[in-house]
Design an enzyme around this catalytic site. Structure first.
Site, short mmCIF file in Angstrom:
data_model
loop_
_atom_site.label_atom_id
_atom_site.label_comp_id
_atom_site.label_asym_id
_atom_site.label_seq_id
_atom_site.Cartn_x
_atom_site.Cartn_y
_atom_site.Cartn_z
N GLY A 66 0.84 -1.19 0.00
CA GLY A 66 0.00 0.00 0.00
C GLY A 66 0.88 1.24 0.00
CD GLU B 242 -13.79 12.35 -0.22
OE1 GLU B 242 -13.05 13.32 -0.43
OE2 GLU B 242 -13.41 11.18 -0.30
CB ALA C 237 -2.27 8.22 2.07
CG ASP D 253 -4.53 2.94 7.74
OD1 ASP D 253 -4.04 4.07 7.85
OD2 ASP D 253 -5.45 2.68 6.94
N GLY E 186 2.32 2.80 2.45
CA GLY E 186 3.50 2.68 3.29
C GLY E 186 4.50 1.69 2.73
C1 LIG Z 1 -12.52 4.77 1.54
C2 LIG Z 1 -11.25 5.38 2.04
C3 LIG Z 1 -10.88 6.64 1.60
C4 LIG Z 1 -9.70 7.22 2.06
N1 LIG Z 1 -9.34 8.46 1.59
C5 LIG Z 1 -8.19 9.01 2.01
C6 LIG Z 1 -7.78 10.30 1.52
O1 LIG Z 1 -8.51 10.93 0.75
N2 LIG Z 1 -6.59 10.78 1.94
C7 LIG Z 1 -5.79 10.08 2.79
O2 LIG Z 1 -4.71 10.55 3.12
N3 LIG Z 1 -6.15 8.89 3.28
C8 LIG Z 1 -7.31 8.33 2.90
N4 LIG Z 1 -7.69 7.11 3.39
C9 LIG Z 1 -6.80 6.42 4.32
C10 LIG Z 1 -5.62 5.78 3.57
O3 LIG Z 1 -6.10 5.01 2.50
C11 LIG Z 1 -4.83 4.90 4.52
O4 LIG Z 1 -4.45 5.66 5.63
C12 LIG Z 1 -3.59 4.36 3.83
O5 LIG Z 1 -3.95 3.54 2.73
C13 LIG Z 1 -2.74 3.56 4.81
O6 LIG Z 1 -1.61 3.08 4.16
P1 LIG Z 1 -1.00 1.69 4.58
O7 LIG Z 1 0.25 1.52 3.80
O8 LIG Z 1 -0.94 1.60 6.06
O9 LIG Z 1 -2.08 0.62 4.13
P2 LIG Z 1 -2.76 0.37 2.72
O10 LIG Z 1 -2.45 1.44 1.76
O11 LIG Z 1 -4.16 0.05 2.99
O12 LIG Z 1 -2.03 -0.95 2.21
C14 LIG Z 1 -2.14 -2.16 2.89
C15 LIG Z 1 -1.74 -3.28 1.94
O13 LIG Z 1 -1.57 -4.46 2.72
C16 LIG Z 1 -2.12 -5.55 2.00
N5 LIG Z 1 -2.45 -6.56 3.00
C17 LIG Z 1 -3.33 -6.47 4.03
N6 LIG Z 1 -3.31 -7.60 4.76
C18 LIG Z 1 -2.40 -8.42 4.19
C19 LIG Z 1 -1.92 -9.73 4.50
N7 LIG Z 1 -2.37 -10.42 5.55
N8 LIG Z 1 -0.99 -10.27 3.69
C20 LIG Z 1 -0.53 -9.60 2.60
N9 LIG Z 1 -0.94 -8.35 2.28
C21 LIG Z 1 -1.85 -7.77 3.06
C22 LIG Z 1 -3.33 -4.95 1.30
O14 LIG Z 1 -3.71 -5.75 0.18
C23 LIG Z 1 -2.80 -3.58 0.92
O15 LIG Z 1 -2.22 -3.60 -0.38
C24 LIG Z 1 -8.87 6.52 2.96
C25 LIG Z 1 -9.26 5.26 3.42
C26 LIG Z 1 -10.44 4.69 2.97
C27 LIG Z 1 -10.84 3.33 3.46
#
Ligand SMILES: Cc1cc2nc3c(=O)[nH]c(=O)nc-3n(C[C@H](O)[C@H](O)[C@H](O)COP(=O)(O)OP(=O)(O)OC[C@H]3O[C@@H](n4cnc5c(N)ncnc54)[C@H](O)[C@@H]3O)c2cc1C
Length: 454
Positions: A39, A196, A342, A326, A41
């Site tokens: 994702g 939204e 994000a 997250d 991160g």
């Molecule tokens: C509907 C929605 C709208 C949003 N809009 C905004 C916005 O406008 N601006 C903003 O800043 N933030 C927004 N966010 C929040 C933002 O998307 C998250 O904070 C961000 O994606 C977190 O990044 P991350 O790298 O922690 O996780 P993510 O980007 O969610 O990536 C996690 C990854 O881990 C993978 N994964 C999960 N579990 C496993 C596992 N067991 N094994 C292998 N892979 C796995 C998933 O497939 C995914 O690819 C929004 C969130 C949602 C739900």
């Protein structure tokens, strides 16, 4: 939170040199870094380590990265799923020390320094947990069966199917009260996603559905935004909350404050006070919590299941294991966590890449400091609210900034072009081209009380 001192430093350095236990996967003599989640991160960590003398393996349960902020546009027929997703292998093309594996990680064995996936075990010297979040039902887990969430592309398509399916069912319904019910859409949660989504649904109802259903009285269609507290968009300045509320009302969204949902079934929702509201589709965007993987990591968690990490972003007892985005709570679990956004994940990822390199070089890790540049939320055509760099913006200017930022932020030139074309088309024609119902089971959400004919 305890200081990232010399003891942490030395064990982090040891982590880099530990090559105990032959790795099942063939890796070179360099330290191996395993990243769970591609994702916001996870990808940023991989990029930060791309010039380094380490072998990076990034594991994800999907072979694509999802641009989550635009999921609601897929859910409301504005964009195709493919336009907001990008194959991970394409993103990582040309990065020689990073490889991708399509695996779901199920367990983390901290003592053996291994992650257990659906396809076997992967050993690591450093581990970065970046698996994002999942929908929180605040203990009302049965709601998952009867409401639509919005966390990934499957959710977005399912939600779209359900909304469009409800209108299809309404168009064939003779009974006026059931027709009204089918045309009532409930969005639970007045955070950015709920706002939204409600705004986009209101535009769908106003601008698109009247052309699709010329024989239906669309004034019967209701969009209800249910919020448990007394405000929408918590975290935004009050003035901007008010502007967002006014715009939603102008679009015809009915906002109900102090309306916590206690239950839901195929016919609608029941509020905590006992009131029931019938609906054709219920969308649950009221909260997020740590993903299931967090439960499989034996370490301290906060009340939302997030892994508690030191200010240097590693698990207090395992300096070679980092958690970001997250699924992480930095510092004291009793204090407010960073928002699930994000930019938080991206900034933490940059620091983790740096701290891994510092560890390899025998240097002390750095602490995380979040640089909050603000947030923005779009409500509909020509309207957004933005609190950025201390400025409070609303209306057309905020909307233009929102469009530009999201377009630039989206990964991949092709996707940017496709989204731009789609946005321009939707804007000029007042249309939404992706009104497909792909899953037959979504065609009717509301139970009719009768047994279905075989
Ligand atoms: C509907 C929605 C709208 C949003 N809009 C905004 C916005 O406008 N601006 C903003 O800043 N933030 C927004 N966010 C929040 C933002 O998307 C998250 O904070 C961000 O994606 C977190 O990044 P991350 O790298 O922690 O996780 P993510 O980007 O969610 O990536 C996690 C990854 O881990 C993978 N994964 C999960 N579990 C496993 C596992 N067991 N094994 C292998 N892979 C796995 C998933 O497939 C995914 O690819 C929004 C969130 C949602 C739900």
């Amino acid at each position: 939170m305890r200081d990232a001192g010399a003891d942490e430093q030395s064990s982090a350095s040891e982590a880099g040199s530990s090559r105990e236990g032959a790795m099942e996967e063939p890796v070179g003599a360099r330290p191996s870094v395993v990243i769970v989640g591609a994702g916001f991160g996870g990808l940023r960590v991989a990029r930060g380590l791309s010039p380094a003398p380490v072998d990076v393996t990034i594991l994800d349960r999907h072979n694509y990265h999802t641009f989550v902020p635009l999921l609601y546009q897929v859910a409301t027929a504005g964009l195709e799923p493919e336009e907001i997703a990008q194959p991970i292998r394409r993103i990582l093309r040309g990065v020689p020390n990073v490889r991708f594996r399509l695996n779901t990680v199920m367990v983390v064995d901290l003592d053996r320094r291994a992650v257990i996936t659906d396809a076997g075990e992967v050993r690591y010297d450093y581990l970065v947990l970046a698996a994002g979040s999942t929908t929180s039902y605040f203990g009302l887990d049965s709601l998952a069966q009867v409401t639509s969430a919005l966390r990934d592309l499957d959710d977005a398509e399912r939600l779209r199917d359900q909304v469009l399916g409800a209108f299809e069912a309404a168009s064939a319904e003779e009974d006026p009260s059931r027709r009204r019910q089918l045309m009532t859409l409930i969005v639970v949660g007045g955070g950015p996603t709920g706002v939204e989504l409600a705004g986009a649904l209101a535009e769908l109802r106003r601008q698109v559905l009247p052309h699709d259903y010329p024989d239906m009285d669309l004034s019967w269609a209701r969009i209800l935004l249910l919020e448990a507290t007394d405000r929408i968009l918590p975290g935004m300045p009050k003035a901007l909350q008010g502007k967002a509320q006014a715009k939603l009302s102008e679009l015809g969204v009915e906002i109900r404050f102090g309306a916590p949902v206690a239950n839901a079934d195929a016919d609608g929702v029941t509020l905590r006070g006992g009131e029931t509201i019938s609906a054709g589709a219920v969308m649950w965007v009221a909260g997020m919590r740590a993903p299931p993987l967090a439960d499989a990591v034996p370490t301290a968690k906060d009340s939302a299941g997030r892994l508690v990490v030191a200010e240097t972003l590693h698990l207090p007892s395992h300096p070679e294991v980092y958690a970001i985005g997250d699924m992480a709570h930095v510092g004291d679990p009793e204090t407010r966590p960073h928002p699930m956004l994000a930019p938080v994940a991206i900034q933490q990822a940059a620091l983790v890449a740096e701290n891994i390199l510092r560890s390899l070089a025998g240097k002390r890790p750095k602490r995380f400091v979040y640089r909050d540049r603000g947030t923005m939320v779009t409500i509909g055509r020509n309207t957004a609210v933005a609190h950025i760099f201390g400025l409070r913006l609303s209306g057309f200017i905020a909307w233009l900034i929102w469009l530009t930022v999201h377009l630039v932020w989206l990964i991949g030139f092709r996707n940017r072009m496709l989204v731009l074309v789609n946005w321009a088309w939707n804007y000029l024609t007042y249309d939404r081209g992706v009104r497909l119902i792909r899953r037959a089971s979504s065609r009717q959400h509301v139970s009719n009380g009768d047994e279905e004919a075989p």
